[in-house]
Design an enzyme around this catalytic site. Structure first.
Site, PDB file in Angstrom:
ATOM      1  N   ASN A  96      19.931 -22.724 -35.386  1.00 13.71           N
ATOM      2  CA  ASN A  96      19.199 -23.815 -36.027  1.00 13.71           C
ATOM      3  C   ASN A  96      20.074 -24.627 -36.986  1.00 13.71           C
ATOM      4  O   ASN A  96      21.063 -24.125 -37.498  1.00 13.71           O
ATOM      5  CB  ASN A  96      18.043 -23.213 -36.839  1.00 13.71           C
ATOM      6  N   GLY A 142      24.870 -17.152 -40.261  1.00 22.37           N
ATOM      7  CA  GLY A 142      24.698 -17.693 -41.614  1.00 22.37           C
ATOM      8  C   GLY A 142      23.823 -18.941 -41.627  1.00 22.37           C
ATOM      9  O   GLY A 142      23.831 -19.682 -42.601  1.00 22.37           O
ATOM     10  N   GLY A 143      23.087 -19.155 -40.551  1.00 20.79           N
ATOM     11  CA  GLY A 143      22.281 -20.371 -40.407  1.00 20.79           C
ATOM     12  C   GLY A 143      21.188 -20.529 -41.447  1.00 20.79           C
ATOM     13  O   GLY A 143      20.597 -21.598 -41.578  1.00 20.79           O
ATOM     14  N   ARG A 162      25.702  -5.682 -33.100  1.00 21.77           N
ATOM     15  CA  ARG A 162      25.122  -5.666 -31.753  1.00 21.77           C
ATOM     16  C   ARG A 162      26.078  -5.156 -30.693  1.00 21.77           C
ATOM     17  O   ARG A 162      25.717  -5.114 -29.528  1.00 21.77           O
ATOM     18  CB  ARG A 162      24.584  -7.047 -31.404  1.00 21.77           C
ATOM     19  N   ASP A 194      16.368 -21.196 -32.879  1.00 25.36           N
ATOM     20  CA  ASP A 194      17.736 -20.982 -32.419  1.00 25.36           C
ATOM     21  C   ASP A 194      17.819 -21.004 -30.895  1.00 25.36           C
ATOM     22  O   ASP A 194      16.903 -20.536 -30.216  1.00 25.36           O
ATOM     23  CB  ASP A 194      18.229 -19.592 -32.841  1.00 25.36           C
ATOM     24  N   TRP A 203      10.947  -7.085 -30.345  1.00 27.49           N
ATOM     25  CA  TRP A 203      12.308  -7.383 -30.799  1.00 27.49           C
ATOM     26  C   TRP A 203      13.338  -6.707 -29.905  1.00 27.49           C
ATOM     27  O   TRP A 203      14.499  -6.565 -30.277  1.00 27.49           O
ATOM     28  CB  TRP A 203      12.509  -6.964 -32.251  1.00 27.49           C
ATOM     29  N   ARG A 242      13.977 -19.983 -27.460  1.00 28.10           N
ATOM     30  CA  ARG A 242      13.132 -19.621 -28.603  1.00 28.10           C
ATOM     31  C   ARG A 242      11.999 -20.627 -28.808  1.00 28.10           C
ATOM     32  O   ARG A 242      10.939 -20.288 -29.316  1.00 28.10           O
ATOM     33  CB  ARG A 242      14.022 -19.532 -29.854  1.00 28.10           C
ATOM     34  N   ASP A 278      13.338 -23.382 -36.894  1.00 33.36           N
ATOM     35  CA  ASP A 278      14.262 -22.255 -36.760  1.00 33.36           C
ATOM     36  C   ASP A 278      14.319 -21.735 -35.331  1.00 33.36           C
ATOM     37  O   ASP A 278      14.480 -20.536 -35.106  1.00 33.36           O
ATOM     38  CB  ASP A 278      13.882 -21.114 -37.728  1.00 33.36           C
TER      39      ASP A 278
END
Lengths: 271, 551
Positions: free
Chosen positions: B266, B198-199, B136, B311, B482, B336, B309
């Protein structure tokens, strides 16, 4: 000045070299990493292996593909259609290496476990292999012809484009699904075959299959199999209230229905 | 003949570069003082969200509501990969620095898109990113660029040459279910702040600070309290060891209070809470940290014991706004989980929350308990699949940038309206014995979730009045997006849809003034900058960076 020219050329050549090198990462180019050749058939496909594959699927795949393989962030695996090939080694490669250019990463399990997941994934998309329809498939073929199914559906090279291809439908789908598709086709319509009615400002209506859409235009395969693209500026309203173009064949007698299902169940394709 | 033409090009290039330096800034180095006052260099884009306040607002005003109809494509940067761009390029005095998803950096002329140097970090064959190989963007300090990598390194690269200066391993990327670092790092003072992902893979979250000169780690804040820490024990049993709470997006910084704000992801496993009873701190929270020491000042948990989930890794937006008649220093946070929050950023006090998308899970907030949500039963994931929950897995907002315009005093959010199926999986903990198979799951016999039709979900760019949470206007698009939004002093809001329609809206009314059909999915947010004294707008679309300018 000549010297300057050569310097410019040299820099340009260097830059071109960098460009050429950029996509050489094998994972990006889609090439498999060097390894032992992948066997042609799944060495781990016993019922126990497949069951274990199902458990692995839950842990590693269901996040994107859904607990039932129904899809979500990842592809719907229950349809039994695989963009990158449905043969065992092709499925193995997709799971082992991930799919470059998609969100699918390599799955972090052993090679043996990958094969078990391959077995489970194939099972998800091969419901028809588990079942044998009781009807008469030869008679069913005549019913199929008489009902005019081929005007919308294709089997191998013959038929239309308005409905899903049926070449391998007997492998991909179970009997319950086939029956439902005939008597209640709106129950489960693939996104690619959603019926749409586009009401134009001119007063006309275009009906057909929704092929694509963004905020500027909509693309439709109309009922006469013409590809149409319509600017949203010209659209009054888009209606989705009838999800399937296919009529419900509720008037079909039980024998004909059973026979046509047996015919569809016999279409296993090349695999 | 050809040689003199080449000479002519070089002379022109030198003149153009000189002109852009004069008009837009000071060139390298980019000092911390310049980063602090990034809003005074509107010709440049010096950090992920443009300024420390996280506004993603450009003070450039050459492109206006009147002339935006004349915006044309000026150049494309072809990624030549099949991943999508999610990067936010940096621009420093006519040079654009951008990252390709698999951790290459390109320096290109911001006027023409022509490449000047490249740097390529070689990732191993297998990296353990959740959602595609993505990167990003970068941070810059002095003459050095910084990038996080998919295999959990942070690298420092000389901005003039592309030469690698140092490379430090953040963490073993193969540990637990796999770690990755896709976000853009952030410079705060003399420290480089680095998050990780890596959640979905049973990892344990943290946020790091490194010395930009040497790559030496200066502090690590564990986002899950360790034994002896305050708030240890908000996870049942050993679940804290692999509980996720990652830091995969970029934070913001408030120099007035010397506070670093960073959102967390999350708890893991996402949809199965059997082994993780408790609030699961500090998952789905905003952390307020002292950037000098990495010590936690306070936290606010948006979604205690998350099961969806949701986040809280959104880029924090720091504004001063009138709330109930008083000017307050707040975090303005479209989360979210579907609610727009105001939190006092000086002390973490919950002020208000209001839904900005359809939601089914919440019945209000307990003011006695600093805004703890009152959860509605019936929204938990079920083994059969619960399809009654709004918003969906990807939330009402996600990682895409929001934007705040100080001119309209509105917060712009590209929101997602959708419901999705939440299924409680029979997940086995990834760190438990791999030889013990989960209970038999012949799931293909259990039926399937509903297939949602295209018209059952959609996206909307909205303008929120932050003081009241009122939505002032809404611009609806076909699909949940997105990409994020950028607002400008030309009173415009730029964004792009999943189908690739890049648009400019009137920031006051939401009226669509201009579009471009890029036909590449927009996974990212626009930036704006000056080159040769002219305003440009760049946005990623598919594997291309598209740059627009006035005709």
């Amino acid at each position: 000045m000549h010297r300057l020219f050569w310097i410019v050329c040299f820099v340009a050549a260097l830059t071109a070299g960098m460009d050429a090198q950029a996509p050489q990462n094998p994972a990006l180019a889609g090439a498999a990493p060097p390894a032992a050749p992948i066997p042609d058939t799944n060495p781990f496909s016993s019922p126990a292996d497949i069951e274990q594959g199902g458990a692995l699927f839950q842990t590693h795949c269901s996040y994107c593909h859904g607990s039932f393989g129904e899809g979500g962030r990842g592809a719907d695996l229950t349809a039994g259609v695989y963009k990158r090939g449905g043969r065992d080694p092709q499925l193995y490669a997709s799971i082992r290496n991930g799919i470059p250019g998609s969100e699918m990463a390599p799955v972090r399990i052993t090679d043996e476990e990958v094969w078990k997941v391959v077995g489970f994934v194939k099972r998800l998309g091969s419901q028809g292999l588990l079942e044998k329809a009781p009807g008469d498939s030869t008679a069913g073929r005549l019913v199929y012809q008489k009902m005019g199914c081929a005007s919308c559906h294709r089997i191998e090279k013959d038929g239309g484009n308005l409905g899903p291809e049926l070449t391998e439908i007997g492998r991909r789908r179970g009997l319950k699904f086939l029956t439902e598709s005939i008597v209640k086709p709106e129950a489960d319509v693939e996104i690619a075959y959603r019926a749409v009615q586009v009401l134009l400002k001119s007063g006309q209506t275009v009906s057909g299959i929704r092929l694509n859409r963004d905020d500027l235009s909509i693309q439709v395969r109309d009922a006469r199999d013409n590809l149409r693209s319509i600017l949203m500026d010209n659209v009054q309203e888009i209606r989705y209230d009838k999800p399937s173009l296919m009529p419900a064949y509720t008037a079909l007698n039980q024998k004909d229905l059973g026979d046509v299902i047996a015919y569809l169940n016999s279409l296993k394709g090349a695999q | 003949m050809r040689s003199s033409r080449a000479g002519g090009w070089i002379v022109t290039a030198v003149l153009v570069t000189a002109a852009s330096w004069t008009l837009s800034g000071q060139g390298l180095p980019v000092t911390y003082e310049r980063l602090l006052k990034a809003d005074q260099e509107p010709g440049n884009w010096l950090m992920y969200s443009n300024t420390y306040a996280g506004w993603r607002f450009s003070r450039l005003n050459q492109i206006t509501t009147q002339n935006v109809k004349n915006l044309r494509v000026k150049w494309l940067f072809q990624g030549r990969h099949i991943e999508k761009f999610e990067t936010t390029p940096l621009v420093v005095d006519g040079i654009m620095y951008l990252t390709r998803p698999e951790n290459a950096i390109y320096a290109v002329d911001a006027l023409t898109g022509r490449q000047m140097w490249t740097y390529e970090h070689r990732n191993p064959e297998r990296t353990f990113n959740c959602c595609g190989r993505v990167n990003r963007g970068l941070a810059i300090l002095g003459t050095t660029l910084f990038m996080n990598t998919l295999d959990m390194h942070v690298v420092a690269v000389d901005a003039k040459s592309g030469r690698e200066l140092w490379k430090t391993e953040i963490f073993d990327h193969t540990a637990a279910g796999g770690y990755a670092a896709p976000g853009a790092p952030l410079i705060v003072k003399d420290k480089l702040i680095v998050g990780m992902a890596g959640g979905e893979r049973g990892v344990s979250g943290f946020l790091d600070a490194y010395d930009p000169k040497t790559g030496q780690r200066l502090w690590r804040f564990n986002t899950i309290p360790q034994p002896g820490d305050p708030n240890f024990g908000t996870w049942a049993g050993d679940s804290w060891k692999t509980g996720g709470a990652t830091t995969w997006n970029t934070g913001s910084y408030d120099p007035d209070t010397n506070t670093l704000f960073w959102g967390t992801s999350n708890p893991w496993p996402d949809y199965n809470d059997d082994m993780r009873a408790g609030d699961n701190l500090y998952s789905c929270s905003v952390l307020a940290l002292d950037p000098d020491t990495g010590k936690l000042k306070w936290h606010y948990q948006f979604t205690p014991h998350d099961l969806h989930d949701w986040d809280s890794t959104q880029n924090p937006v720091l504004i001063d706004t009138v709330f109930l008649g008083q000017t307050r220093k707040v975090l303005a946070w479209p989360n979210r989980n579907g609610f727009f929050y105001l939190v006092d950023r000086t002390n973490g006090k919950f002020l208000s929350a209001k839904a900005f998308v359809k939601q089914t899970w919440n019945d209000g907030f307990d003011f006695e308990n600093n805004g703890r949500p009152q959860v509605v039963p019936g929204n938990d994931p079920t083994p059969e699949g619960n399809d009654k929950v709004w918003p969906g897995i990807d939330g009402g907002a996600n990682w895409m940038s929001h934007s705040y315009s100080p001119l309209t005093k509105l917060l712009y959010v590209f929101a997602r309206e959708e419901r999705r199926v939440f299924t409680k999986n029979e997940i086995q903990h990834l760190t438990t014995d791999p030889n013990v198979a989960p209970t038999p799951a012949q799931l293909y016999n259990r039926g399937r979730g509903p297939r949602f039709a295209p018209e059952e979900s959609w996206g909307k760019a909205i303008a929120i009045d932050p003081g009241t949470g009122t939505i002032k206007w809404e611009f609806r698009v076909v699909s949940p997006p997105w990409g994020g939004l950028m607002s400008t002093a030309g009173n415009l809001v730029f964004g792009g849809t999943l189908e690739g329609v890049v648009f400019a809206l009137n920031a006051t009314t939401g009226e669509r003034l201009w579009t471009f059909a890029s036909n590449g999915p927009v996974y990212g947010t626009a930036i704006s900058y000056l080159a040769d004294g002219k305003q440009f707008v760049s946005i990623p679309a598919g594997d291309v960076i598209v740059t627009f300018g006035l005709e």
